[in-house]
Write a protein that holds these residues in place. Structure first.
Motif, PDB file in Angstrom:
ATOM      1  N   GLU A   6      37.118  39.230  39.383  1.00  0.00           N
ATOM      2  CA  GLU A   6      38.543  39.556  39.268  1.00  0.00           C
ATOM      3  C   GLU A   6      39.391  39.198  40.472  1.00  0.00           C
ATOM      4  OE1 GLU A   6      39.570  43.242  37.368  1.00  0.00           O
ATOM      5  OE2 GLU A   6      37.527  43.396  36.610  1.00  0.00           O
ATOM      6  N   ARG A   7      38.953  39.559  41.654  1.00  0.00           N
ATOM      7  CA  ARG A   7      39.784  39.360  42.849  1.00  0.00           C
ATOM      8  C   ARG A   7      38.906  38.894  44.004  1.00  0.00           C
ATOM      9  NH1 ARG A   7      44.883  42.478  42.280  1.00  0.00           N
ATOM     10  NH2 ARG A   7      44.790  43.456  40.240  1.00  0.00           N
TER      11      ARG A   7
ATOM     12  N   ALA B   3      43.867  42.605  47.579  1.00  0.00           N
ATOM     13  CA  ALA B   3      43.981  41.310  46.891  1.00  0.00           C
ATOM     14  C   ALA B   3      45.017  41.361  45.769  1.00  0.00           C
ATOM     15  CB  ALA B   3      42.620  40.852  46.377  1.00  0.00           C
TER      16      ALA B   3
ATOM     17  N   LYS C  24      47.967  40.509  43.201  1.00  0.00           N
ATOM     18  CA  LYS C  24      48.301  39.364  42.359  1.00  0.00           C
ATOM     19  C   LYS C  24      49.796  39.405  42.071  1.00  0.00           C
ATOM     20  CE  LYS C  24      43.851  39.053  40.014  1.00  0.00           C
ATOM     21  NZ  LYS C  24      43.157  39.145  38.732  1.00  0.00           N
ATOM     22  N   ASP C  25      50.447  38.274  42.192  1.00  0.00           N
ATOM     23  CA  ASP C  25      51.871  38.132  41.893  1.00  0.00           C
ATOM     24  C   ASP C  25      52.696  39.222  42.574  1.00  0.00           C
ATOM     25  OD1 ASP C  25      51.250  35.860  40.334  1.00  0.00           O
ATOM     26  OD2 ASP C  25      50.809  37.161  38.614  1.00  0.00           O
TER      27      ASP C  25
ATOM     28  N   GLU D 210      52.544  42.601  42.109  1.00  0.00           N
ATOM     29  CA  GLU D 210      52.040  43.964  41.938  1.00  0.00           C
ATOM     30  C   GLU D 210      52.032  44.728  43.257  1.00  0.00           C
ATOM     31  OE1 GLU D 210      48.097  43.861  40.259  1.00  0.00           O
ATOM     32  OE2 GLU D 210      47.235  42.977  42.035  1.00  0.00           O
TER      33      GLU D 210
ATOM     34  N   ALA E 279      46.545  47.327  42.229  1.00  0.00           N
ATOM     35  CA  ALA E 279      45.257  46.684  42.491  1.00  0.00           C
ATOM     36  C   ALA E 279      44.165  47.719  42.751  1.00  0.00           C
ATOM     37  CB  ALA E 279      45.379  45.734  43.683  1.00  0.00           C
TER      38      ALA E 279
END
Length: 184
Positions: A95-96, A140, A142-143, A145, A150
């Motif tokens: 995922e990350r 980590a 994303k975009d 968020e 997270a």
């Protein structure tokens, strides 16, 4: 007992997190109502744990009840560090890949302030010598968020196979339920 507490947290160590009524949806105390996405959200930098190898169940309960100001103590969620490491590696792989988190020994003095990293601590040291923190060094993102989004995703995964122990007599000062090592 006067045993030294190592700074390194062993792979097979049992970590204990306090659970309060606010950890349950609508404060309905059942395993199904546990809000897993919020269990491992950081508070003041980290997520507090007790290292069960150096802090027996009754002492964990003492600490939990001491921290229950403004909330109601319910019990514990327990897991081994190996479980954390497995979930973290799966999370990074699937995922990350930038995700970074670890659990550190963070003993506290009698005023519940962090001791210096180089301080030697023992099971009978004053304060909370068996304290540890889960620290999210890089959640980590994303975009657009937020860090909590997270971390909630990771918390859901980590809590999935942890063991919830609802204290059968939370008002009592003694702990009379299952030993943590018998459930993880």
């Amino acid at each position: 007992m006067h045993l030294p507490i190592p700074k390194e947290i062993a792979y097979d160590e049992i970590l204990v997190h306090f659970i309060f009524d606010r950890n349950f949806k609508n404060k309905i105390i059942t395993e199904e109502k546990l809000v897993s996405k919020d269990i491992f959200l950081p508070n003041k930098g980290g997520v507090s744990f007790q290292r069960n190898f150096y802090c027996e169940e009754s002492k964990c309960k003492d600490f939990a009840k001491g921290f229950a100001i403004g909330k109601v103590y319910i019990g514990f969620i327990v897991f081994r560090k190996s479980h954390f490491e497995k979930v973290k590696q799966d999370y990074i792989l699937n995922e990350r890949n930038e995700f970074e988190a670890d659990i550190f020994s963070t003993p506290l003095d009698e005023n519940f302030e962090y001791l210096p990293k180089e301080a030697e601590v023992f099971t009978d040291s004053p304060g909370n010598p068996a304290h540890a923190d889960l620290v999210y060094e890089n959640p980590a993102l994303k975009d657009n968020e937020t860090p909590n989004t997270a971390i909630r995703s990771f918390s859901r995964k980590l809590s999935k196979d942890c063991k919830l122990i609802i204290d059968s007599n939370p008002i009592s000062d003694s702990y009379d339920d299952v030993e943590f090592k018998k459930v993880v």
